[in-house]
Design a protein around this motif. Structure first.
Motif, PDB file in Angstrom:
ATOM      1  N   UNK A 420       0.833  -1.197   0.000  1.00  0.00           N
ATOM      2  CA  UNK A 420       0.000   0.000   0.000  1.00  0.00           C
ATOM      3  C   UNK A 420       0.868   1.247   0.000  1.00  0.00           C
ATOM      4  N   UNK A 421       0.630   2.154  -0.946  1.00  0.00           N
ATOM      5  CA  UNK A 421       1.330   3.439  -0.956  1.00  0.00           C
ATOM      6  C   UNK A 421       0.600   4.476  -0.109  1.00  0.00           C
ATOM      7  N   UNK A 422      -0.633   4.142   0.298  1.00  0.00           N
ATOM      8  CA  UNK A 422      -1.496   5.072   1.048  1.00  0.00           C
ATOM      9  C   UNK A 422      -1.786   6.340   0.245  1.00  0.00           C
ATOM     10  N   UNK A 423      -1.771   6.225  -1.072  1.00  0.00           N
ATOM     11  CA  UNK A 423      -2.019   7.380  -1.932  1.00  0.00           C
ATOM     12  C   UNK A 423      -2.712   6.945  -3.210  1.00  0.00           C
ATOM     13  N   UNK A 424      -3.664   7.744  -3.666  1.00  0.00           N
ATOM     14  CA  UNK A 424      -4.336   7.456  -4.932  1.00  0.00           C
ATOM     15  C   UNK A 424      -3.452   7.821  -6.124  1.00  0.00           C
ATOM     16  N   UNK A 425      -2.325   8.479  -5.865  1.00  0.00           N
ATOM     17  CA  UNK A 425      -1.438   8.943  -6.938  1.00  0.00           C
ATOM     18  C   UNK A 425      -0.352   7.924  -7.294  1.00  0.00           C
ATOM     19  N   UNK A 426      -0.134   6.926  -6.418  1.00  0.00           N
ATOM     20  CA  UNK A 426       0.988   6.003  -6.619  1.00  0.00           C
ATOM     21  C   UNK A 426       0.531   4.571  -6.391  1.00  0.00           C
ATOM     22  N   UNK A 427       1.248   3.636  -7.044  1.00  0.00           N
ATOM     23  CA  UNK A 427       0.896   2.229  -6.948  1.00  0.00           C
ATOM     24  C   UNK A 427       2.167   1.393  -7.091  1.00  0.00           C
ATOM     25  N   UNK A 428       2.245   0.337  -6.315  1.00  0.00           N
ATOM     26  CA  UNK A 428       3.346  -0.611  -6.484  1.00  0.00           C
ATOM     27  C   UNK A 428       2.965  -1.612  -7.569  1.00  0.00           C
ATOM     28  N   UNK A 482       5.084   3.228  -9.208  1.00  0.00           N
ATOM     29  CA  UNK A 482       4.698   3.970 -10.410  1.00  0.00           C
ATOM     30  C   UNK A 482       3.536   4.922 -10.136  1.00  0.00           C
ATOM     31  N   UNK A 483       3.424   5.972 -10.945  1.00  0.00           N
ATOM     32  CA  UNK A 483       2.257   6.861 -10.837  1.00  0.00           C
ATOM     33  C   UNK A 483       0.990   6.125 -11.256  1.00  0.00           C
ATOM     34  N   UNK A 484      -0.118   6.409 -10.552  1.00  0.00           N
ATOM     35  CA  UNK A 484      -1.418   5.883 -10.968  1.00  0.00           C
ATOM     36  C   UNK A 484      -1.925   6.680 -12.164  1.00  0.00           C
ATOM     37  N   UNK A 485      -2.690   6.028 -13.007  1.00  0.00           N
ATOM     38  CA  UNK A 485      -3.214   6.673 -14.212  1.00  0.00           C
ATOM     39  C   UNK A 485      -4.700   6.982 -14.050  1.00  0.00           C
ATOM     40  N   UNK A 486      -5.117   8.095 -14.672  1.00  0.00           N
ATOM     41  CA  UNK A 486      -6.534   8.438 -14.649  1.00  0.00           C
ATOM     42  C   UNK A 486      -7.247   7.761 -15.828  1.00  0.00           C
ATOM     43  N   UNK A 487      -8.508   8.093 -16.026  1.00  0.00           N
ATOM     44  CA  UNK A 487      -9.288   7.473 -17.088  1.00  0.00           C
ATOM     45  C   UNK A 487      -8.773   7.761 -18.480  1.00  0.00           C
ATOM     46  N   UNK A 493      -0.267  12.188 -10.850  1.00  0.00           N
ATOM     47  CA  UNK A 493       0.654  12.998 -10.074  1.00  0.00           C
ATOM     48  C   UNK A 493       1.320  14.086 -10.922  1.00  0.00           C
ATOM     49  N   UNK A 494       1.452  13.831 -12.226  1.00  0.00           N
ATOM     50  CA  UNK A 494       2.146  14.792 -13.077  1.00  0.00           C
ATOM     51  C   UNK A 494       1.850  14.471 -14.549  1.00  0.00           C
TER      52      UNK A 494
END
Length: 497
Positions: A420-428, A482-487, A493-494
């Motif tokens: 868990x990264x504890x963030x919606x912006x990042x993912x393992x 890695x950064x999480x991706x939107x739709x 994140x950037x």
């Protein structure tokens, strides 16, 4: 004639005590060995060191040990010697043996460590804290200071040795780093290989706890002491660890059958250490192993170990010791078989993943469901929770032994890792060779990785043997952060507007 031969052959013998103890702790062993081997008392040295001062580290003690050898015991820098260690004394001498491995990788520096390992002829480890202790993390509390702390008035009054206890805690970076320097790999990084350039190492541990009252008190404060002598785990005593690397970062390419690049997956360190098996001695615990009686067969075994000078003799000693322990146990089976795993999870940059948990489950043929494998303890290292220690009773779990028939009945042995990264912006994320190519995203920064280790159960397939009772296996799991991706497929994140 035999006694005269002993006198002619004698090299210095040093005795190194454990945490919170003093040189007096080895007095009985010193006395029985002097009598048993007709040793000159000036050749047997009781090392005394401070472990309860909060700022003192095990590497500091190792430096002091080197000075004590040279200036107090009069053992020259090129002179051979033997050592018997108890508990933390094992970490002290291993830190001394790898002193220069921590400086740099230059050949001239490595040669200094090689000179040290050649000086040590025999290493007898009594209840060694080779991979730490399940009770160490409790000693830093106020109660630990009161009960085990320094009682001498002075600047260190009531200190309990924070630095030493931190190194002794299960899954500490100190023991991980030490194992990388003296047990994993080949060449100069392997200090305990078979042959004349390494000491013969003998590991003996009691098969009993500290007693009902002490064990109940220890359990009452949440400390897991099953599969131990009350202080050190049987699975963590011997010098026979391996490193299993599960690398799903995809950053270290290897060649496939057709020359294509494939992501690095599961690799294991070379297994070329000597056969340093654990001798479980009946009826002894962490304390009573230090109170030998002259008539005890264990005294004879320790004395004989100091005369071993060949690999054949070393293997014969292990066979004899195992047989004597079995006879002393009245022919009963030895205690349950345990295995310990020290696991570190990190990302492609080497930064630790601190929020993770793990589970193991097995699928047998003709069984409809996966069976969970019970974990006795999953201890996170307090200062860095990317390091954790996992303890398993192989006997109770019914994990297959080494016979092929039992292994053929297993369809899968799954390791499931939740991160868990504890963030919606990042993912393992795991870059894998299978069709999924990634770990499974569960929710926001929570992901799941499943690895099937079934092929590592069979010892005849030329691969890493996963199940080895009474050993510690180190596992490093590497994934991408890695950064999480939107739709729209953009990084949350950037991204470019």
């Amino acid at each position: 004639m035999q006694k005269c031969a002993y006198l002619a052959m004698t090299i210095p013998l040093v005795l190194i005590h454990g945490y919170s103890d003093t040189a007096k702790g080895f007095q009985q062993w010193r006395d029985v060995l002097i009598k048993k081997r007709n040793l000159g008392p000036s050749k047997v040295h009781l090392i005394n060191y401070t472990s309860l001062a909060n700022e003192v580290t095990i590497r500091d003690i190792a430096e002091g040990f080197n000075r004590a050898l040279l200036y107090d015991a009069g053992i020259a820098e090129d002179e051979p010697f033997d050592a018997i260690v108890h508990s933390t004394g094992m970490l002290v001498i291993r830190a001394w043996l790898t002193r220069y491995a921590s400086v740099d990788g230059k050949t001239i520096v490595k040669s200094l460590d090689i000179a040290r390992i050649k000086r040590l002829q025999h290493l007898i480890a009594l209840a060694p804290a080779t991979n730490g202790s399940p009770v160490a993390h409790k000693g830093r509390s106020w109660l630990g200071a009161l009960v085990k702390g320094n009682k001498d008035l002075g600047p260190d009054f009531l200190e309990s040795g924070h630095q030493v206890l931190s190194a002794l805690e299960l899954a500490s970076p100190f023991t991980w780093d030490l194992a990388a320097k003296d047990m994993f790999g080949s060449g100069n990084t392997n200090r305990f290989k078979a042959g004349p350039d390494s000491p013969f190492v003998f590991t003996i541990c009691g098969d009993s706890g500290l007693g009902k009252v002490a064990d109940m008190a220890t359990g009452a404060v949440g400390t897991k002491i099953l599969g131990s002598d009350g202080v050190v785990r049987w699975a963590g005593a011997a010098l026979n660890s391996r490193l299993l690397t599960i690398d799903y970062t995809g950053e270290k390419p290897r060649r496939g059958d057709n020359g294509e690049h494939l992501p690095a997956a599961i690799t294991a360190s070379e297994w070329n250490n000597q056969n340093n098996i654990l001798i479980l001695w009946p009826g002894l615990n962490h304390g009573t192993i230090m109170r030998p009686r002259q008539s005890d067969p264990l005294v004879e075994l320790v004395s004989e170990a100091l005369d071993i000078n060949s690999n054949a003799g070393f293997n014969a000693w292990n066979t004899k010791a195992t047989t004597l322990a079995h006879l002393k146990r009245g022919g009963e089976e030895k205690p349950h078989e345990w295995q310990q795993f020290v696991i570190r999870v990190c990302d492609e940059r080497g930064d630790g993943v601190t929020d993770w948990t793990i589970s193991l489950q097995m699928k047998r043929k003709n069984k409809p469901n996966l069976e969970p494998i019970a974990i006795d303890d999953l201890h996170p290292y307090a200062k860095d929770k990317s390091f954790r220690c996992l303890h398993i009773n192989l006997t109770e779990c019914g994990l297959p032994g080494l016979d092929e028939a039992a292994m053929d009945n297993v369809e899968s042995l799954e390791l499931k890792l939740m991160m868990n990264t504890s963030s919606d912006y990042l993912l393992y994320v795991a870059q894998r060779e299978d069709s999924a190519k990634t770990s499974k995203k569960l929710f926001k920064g929570l992901s799941e990785l499943t690895v099937d280790l079934k092929e590592y159960l069979n010892p005849n397939n030329g691969k890493f043997r996963l199940l080895m009772p009474y050993t510690t296996t180190y596992v490093e799991i590497r994934v991408n952060r890695d950064p999480s991706l939107d739709g729209k497929g953009q990084a949350k994140i950037c991204h470019v507007k």
